[in-house]
Design a protein around this motif. Structure first.
Motif, PDB file in Angstrom:
ATOM      1  N   GLY A   8       0.828  -1.211   0.000  1.00 30.49           N
ATOM      2  CA  GLY A   8       0.000   0.000   0.000  1.00 30.49           C
ATOM      3  C   GLY A   8       0.855   1.250   0.000  1.00 30.49           C
ATOM      4  O   GLY A   8       1.739   1.410   0.838  1.00 30.49           O
ATOM      5  N   ILE A  11      -0.885   7.259   2.543  1.00 27.92           N
ATOM      6  CA  ILE A  11      -0.110   8.052   3.500  1.00 27.92           C
ATOM      7  C   ILE A  11       0.600   7.133   4.488  1.00 27.92           C
ATOM      8  O   ILE A  11       1.784   7.323   4.806  1.00 27.92           O
ATOM      9  CB  ILE A  11      -1.030   9.058   4.238  1.00 27.92           C
ATOM     10  CG1 ILE A  11      -1.547  10.110   3.242  1.00 27.92           C
ATOM     11  CG2 ILE A  11      -0.296   9.725   5.402  1.00 27.92           C
ATOM     12  CD1 ILE A  11      -2.636  11.019   3.790  1.00 27.92           C
ATOM     13  N   GLY A  13       1.522   3.922   4.112  1.00 29.02           N
ATOM     14  CA  GLY A  13       2.599   3.154   3.477  1.00 29.02           C
ATOM     15  C   GLY A  13       3.820   4.019   3.196  1.00 29.02           C
ATOM     16  O   GLY A  13       4.964   3.614   3.448  1.00 29.02           O
ATOM     17  N   ILE A 122       0.912  -3.127  -8.871  1.00 24.56           N
ATOM     18  CA  ILE A 122       1.108  -4.479  -8.315  1.00 24.56           C
ATOM     19  C   ILE A 122       0.047  -4.734  -7.239  1.00 24.56           C
ATOM     20  O   ILE A 122      -0.026  -4.007  -6.243  1.00 24.56           O
ATOM     21  CB  ILE A 122       2.522  -4.609  -7.723  1.00 24.56           C
ATOM     22  CG1 ILE A 122       3.513  -4.414  -8.859  1.00 24.56           C
ATOM     23  CG2 ILE A 122       2.679  -5.928  -6.982  1.00 24.56           C
ATOM     24  CD1 ILE A 122       4.837  -4.998  -8.675  1.00 24.56           C
ATOM     25  N   GLY A 150      -5.026  -0.234   3.689  1.00 25.06           N
ATOM     26  CA  GLY A 150      -6.316   0.420   3.851  1.00 25.06           C
ATOM     27  C   GLY A 150      -7.379  -0.428   4.536  1.00 25.06           C
ATOM     28  O   GLY A 150      -7.137  -1.543   4.985  1.00 25.06           O
ATOM     29  N   VAL A 154      -5.974  -6.729   2.538  1.00 24.46           N
ATOM     30  CA  VAL A 154      -5.753  -8.156   2.260  1.00 24.46           C
ATOM     31  C   VAL A 154      -4.758  -8.727   3.279  1.00 24.46           C
ATOM     32  O   VAL A 154      -4.901  -9.848   3.757  1.00 24.46           O
ATOM     33  CB  VAL A 154      -5.198  -8.311   0.822  1.00 24.46           C
ATOM     34  CG1 VAL A 154      -4.617  -9.689   0.589  1.00 24.46           C
ATOM     35  CG2 VAL A 154      -6.276  -8.007  -0.199  1.00 24.46           C
ATOM     36  N   ARG A 174     -16.575  15.783  -0.094  1.00 28.84           N
ATOM     37  CA  ARG A 174     -15.435  16.702   0.004  1.00 28.84           C
ATOM     38  C   ARG A 174     -15.238  17.387  -1.337  1.00 28.84           C
ATOM     39  O   ARG A 174     -15.388  16.760  -2.385  1.00 28.84           O
ATOM     40  CB  ARG A 174     -14.146  15.925   0.351  1.00 28.84           C
ATOM     41  CG  ARG A 174     -14.118  15.416   1.767  1.00 28.84           C
ATOM     42  CD  ARG A 174     -12.914  14.533   2.022  1.00 28.84           C
ATOM     43  NE  ARG A 174     -13.038  13.217   1.397  1.00 28.84           N
ATOM     44  CZ  ARG A 174     -12.080  12.293   1.416  1.00 28.84           C
ATOM     45  NH1 ARG A 174     -10.916  12.563   1.996  1.00 28.84           N
ATOM     46  NH2 ARG A 174     -12.261  11.128   0.851  1.00 28.84           N
ATOM     47  N   ALA A 286      -5.176   9.688   9.217  1.00 29.25           N
ATOM     48  CA  ALA A 286      -3.837   9.743   8.630  1.00 29.25           C
ATOM     49  C   ALA A 286      -2.803  10.075   9.702  1.00 29.25           C
ATOM     50  O   ALA A 286      -1.667   9.565   9.665  1.00 29.25           O
ATOM     51  CB  ALA A 286      -3.805  10.781   7.515  1.00 29.25           C
TER      52      ALA A 286
HETATM   53  C1  LIG Z   1     -13.915  12.250   4.471  1.00 25.28           C
HETATM   54  C2  LIG Z   1     -12.605  11.931   5.120  1.00 25.28           C
HETATM   55  C3  LIG Z   1     -11.876  12.951   5.724  1.00 25.28           C
HETATM   56  C4  LIG Z   1     -10.677  12.663   6.398  1.00 25.28           C
HETATM   57  N1  LIG Z   1      -9.992  13.679   6.975  1.00 25.28           N
HETATM   58  C5  LIG Z   1      -8.834  13.415   7.649  1.00 25.28           C
HETATM   59  C6  LIG Z   1      -8.082  14.465   8.258  1.00 25.28           C
HETATM   60  O1  LIG Z   1      -8.433  15.645   8.157  1.00 25.28           O
HETATM   61  N2  LIG Z   1      -6.951  14.128   8.942  1.00 25.28           N
HETATM   62  C7  LIG Z   1      -6.512  12.830   9.042  1.00 25.28           C
HETATM   63  O2  LIG Z   1      -5.481  12.589   9.688  1.00 25.28           O
HETATM   64  N3  LIG Z   1      -7.206  11.820   8.461  1.00 25.28           N
HETATM   65  C8  LIG Z   1      -8.337  12.076   7.764  1.00 25.28           C
HETATM   66  N4  LIG Z   1      -9.024  11.067   7.147  1.00 25.28           N
HETATM   67  C9  LIG Z   1      -8.518   9.687   7.270  1.00 25.28           C
HETATM   68  C10 LIG Z   1      -7.382   9.403   6.304  1.00 25.28           C
HETATM   69  O3  LIG Z   1      -7.747   9.770   4.984  1.00 25.28           O
HETATM   70  C11 LIG Z   1      -7.035   7.917   6.343  1.00 25.28           C
HETATM   71  O4  LIG Z   1      -6.961   7.465   7.664  1.00 25.28           O
HETATM   72  C12 LIG Z   1      -5.684   7.682   5.670  1.00 25.28           C
HETATM   73  O5  LIG Z   1      -5.700   8.185   4.354  1.00 25.28           O
HETATM   74  C13 LIG Z   1      -5.373   6.202   5.679  1.00 25.28           C
HETATM   75  O6  LIG Z   1      -4.159   5.990   5.007  1.00 25.28           O
HETATM   76  P1  LIG Z   1      -3.649   4.512   4.741  1.00 25.28           P
HETATM   77  O7  LIG Z   1      -2.365   4.676   4.019  1.00 25.28           O
HETATM   78  O8  LIG Z   1      -3.686   3.725   5.990  1.00 25.28           O
HETATM   79  O9  LIG Z   1      -4.763   3.854   3.801  1.00 25.28           O
HETATM   80  P2  LIG Z   1      -5.212   4.238   2.313  1.00 25.28           P
HETATM   81  O10 LIG Z   1      -5.160   5.689   2.091  1.00 25.28           O
HETATM   82  O11 LIG Z   1      -6.521   3.552   2.103  1.00 25.28           O
HETATM   83  O12 LIG Z   1      -4.115   3.589   1.378  1.00 25.28           O
HETATM   84  C14 LIG Z   1      -4.089   2.219   1.113  1.00 25.28           C
HETATM   85  C15 LIG Z   1      -3.297   2.006  -0.163  1.00 25.28           C
HETATM   86  O13 LIG Z   1      -3.141   0.601  -0.362  1.00 25.28           O
HETATM   87  C16 LIG Z   1      -3.415   0.293  -1.709  1.00 25.28           C
HETATM   88  N5  LIG Z   1      -3.881  -1.108  -1.735  1.00 25.28           N
HETATM   89  C17 LIG Z   1      -5.029  -1.584  -1.212  1.00 25.28           C
HETATM   90  N6  LIG Z   1      -5.111  -2.913  -1.397  1.00 25.28           N
HETATM   91  C18 LIG Z   1      -3.988  -3.280  -2.056  1.00 25.28           C
HETATM   92  C19 LIG Z   1      -3.502  -4.528  -2.539  1.00 25.28           C
HETATM   93  N7  LIG Z   1      -4.200  -5.661  -2.376  1.00 25.28           N
HETATM   94  N8  LIG Z   1      -2.316  -4.548  -3.189  1.00 25.28           N
HETATM   95  C20 LIG Z   1      -1.582  -3.403  -3.345  1.00 25.28           C
HETATM   96  N9  LIG Z   1      -2.010  -2.189  -2.906  1.00 25.28           N
HETATM   97  C21 LIG Z   1      -3.189  -2.127  -2.273  1.00 25.28           C
HETATM   98  C22 LIG Z   1      -4.480   1.294  -2.128  1.00 25.28           C
HETATM   99  O14 LIG Z   1      -4.525   1.466  -3.529  1.00 25.28           O
HETATM  100  C23 LIG Z   1      -4.019   2.542  -1.396  1.00 25.28           C
HETATM  101  O15 LIG Z   1      -3.110   3.314  -2.154  1.00 25.28           O
HETATM  102  C24 LIG Z   1     -10.210  11.328   6.449  1.00 25.28           C
HETATM  103  C25 LIG Z   1     -10.924  10.309   5.821  1.00 25.28           C
HETATM  104  C26 LIG Z   1     -12.107  10.604   5.151  1.00 25.28           C
HETATM  105  C27 LIG Z   1     -12.857   9.486   4.486  1.00 25.28           C
END
Ligand SMILES: Cc1cc2nc3c(=O)[nH]c(=O)nc-3n(C[C@H](O)[C@H](O)[C@H](O)COP(=O)(O)OP(=O)(O)OC[C@H]3O[C@@H](n4cnc5c(N)ncnc54)[C@H](O)[C@@H]3O)c2cc1C
Length: 369
Positions: A8, A11, A13, A122, A150, A154, A174, A286
């Protein structure tokens, strides 16, 4: 050299990749999208996460591309203040949160990772506790495998089986808008089962967000729906909606994750939404992913005992998931008597009490070793 395979490139990753790189590890980020990019929306970054970004060496760049969130608070739909934050108190106690465009944070994180460490296009199908990751281009093996994939992770299956996300009962819109009139004080306005908020970005544009109670998967919900819901609310909300572009509007049903029993199994550790997806009511999703990154790389490098990461991160992040969920339930109340009661309580709550309530979330510092 030790290797971290990071599934992933969100943010979580990218922050984890930087954290391991800074510890001298080899890093491979596997991202299913063909380009690494974020959605067009704002992001509030709170002081706890700014400290984590400082630990990753990118805090100054982040601050340079953000605006400090100043006077804010909660109003009703007519614009009457229900509660105002004490900016001086918050600044003195914690420092203020900043608001930035997600794309800017992405640019900064990406630039800190060598291109050769990012493998796009990938898709990972399986992660094993021995450090093997099976994906669309073959397999990769690491000393640590990080599930940063995310809310519908998986990788999580290998840690705790299938865990279904929980629908919050409301959806979020948004959009980033170029305003046509002065904004005045920023903040959120709460109605009955719906909210509208706006915040300034560094480039003069305004990040707008809104929520509305509705069943998951409800179709439609474009700008016409937003204008129907919020078009008669206080200024500048109707003007912002008039200036909004349909093509830039994002709509996502909001889910969080029930509490996992563990974030680690064998060589696998979960970070970010894969471990603790939360509703955005505290703006911490995030932020917590960035904290995870710093702690995980520290623990993995110190003695490799990932259970310490679990012990440090799970109670804190699950506390924030629960708080976010509770705030959402109160903010999305729709029955008139309950809304009147909520608004009365908000009016009576002193700003010092509000500031104190943030302490468990904001009083976090990166590990010092
Ligand atoms: C409306 C809204 C407003 C928000 N506002 C804020 C805020 O103001 N401040 C804050 O801190 N947080 C905020 N958040 C939360 C924040 O957006 C998320 O917590 C954060 O983006 C999570 O990041 P992540 O990298 O864990 O997951 P994700 O951003 O979901 O990234 C996961 C990545 O993994 C990839 N992936 C998934 N499955 C696979 C696979 N099988 N193989 C390869 N790649 C894969 C995806 O393509 C993606 O790029 C908000 C969320 C929402 C919905």
């Amino acid at each position: 050299m030790s290797t971290a395979i990071i599934v992933g490139g969100g943010i979580g990753g990218l922050a984890t990749a930087i954290a391991f790189l800074r510890k001298g590890w080899d890093v491979e980020v596997l991202e299913r999208a063909t380009t690494i990019a974020e959605v067009g929306a704002g992001l509030s970054v709170w002081p706890n996460a700014l400290r984590a970004l400082d630990a990753l060496g990118v805090g100054a760049e982040v601050r340079a591309r953000a605006t400090e969130e100043g006077a804010a608070g909660i109003r009703d739909s007519k614009g009457t203040w229900l509660s105002r934050s004490d900016t001086d108190l918050l600044r003195a106690r914690y420092r203020l949160p900043i608001m930035m465009h997600r794309a800017d944070l992405f640019d900064i994180l990406r630039a800190a990772i060598p291109e050769s460490a990012l493998r796009t296009g990938i898709t990972v199908s399986e992660a094993r506790t021995d450090g093997t990751v099976v994906h669309s281009a073959g397999t990769s093996t690491g000393d640590v495998v990080v599930g940063a994939d995310g809310i519908r992770s998986v990788v999580r299956r290998a840690v705790c089986g299938e865990v279904a996300p929980r629908y919050s009962g409301y959806t979020a819109w948004r959009v980033v808008v170029t305003p046509t009139e002065p904004m005045g004080d920023l903040g959120e306005s709460w109605g009955r089962g719906e909210r509208f908020g706006y915040a300034a970005l560094a480039d003069g544009r305004v990040y707008c967000f809104a929520t509305g109670n509705m069943p998951a998967g409800t179709a439609g919900g474009g700008l016409a729906e937003l204008r129907r819901r919020f078009g008669t609310w206080h200024a500048p909300i109707p003007g912002l909606l008039a200036a909004a572009d349909e093509g830039a509007l994002l709509k996502h049903d909001l889910y969080d994750l029930p509490a996992l029993k563990t974030y680690v199994a064998g060589r696998i550790a979960l970070v970010g939404d894969a471990a603790h997806a939360m509703t955005p009511n505290l703006g911490q999703g995030a932020c917590q992913a960035i904290e995870d990154a710093v702690v995980l790389a520290e623990v993995a490098t110190r003695d490799g005992d990932l259970t310490r990461y679990d012990a440090e991160r799970r109670p804190r992040t699950q506390m924030i998931v629960t708080r976010s969920r509770r705030i959402g339930a109160i903010a999305q109340l729709s029955a008139a008597p309950l809304v009147a009661l909520r608004n009365a309580v908000l009016r009576l709550t002193p700003s010092t009490a509000q500031a104190n309530a943030l302490a468990p979330v904001l009083d976090w510092h990166p590990p010092t070793r």
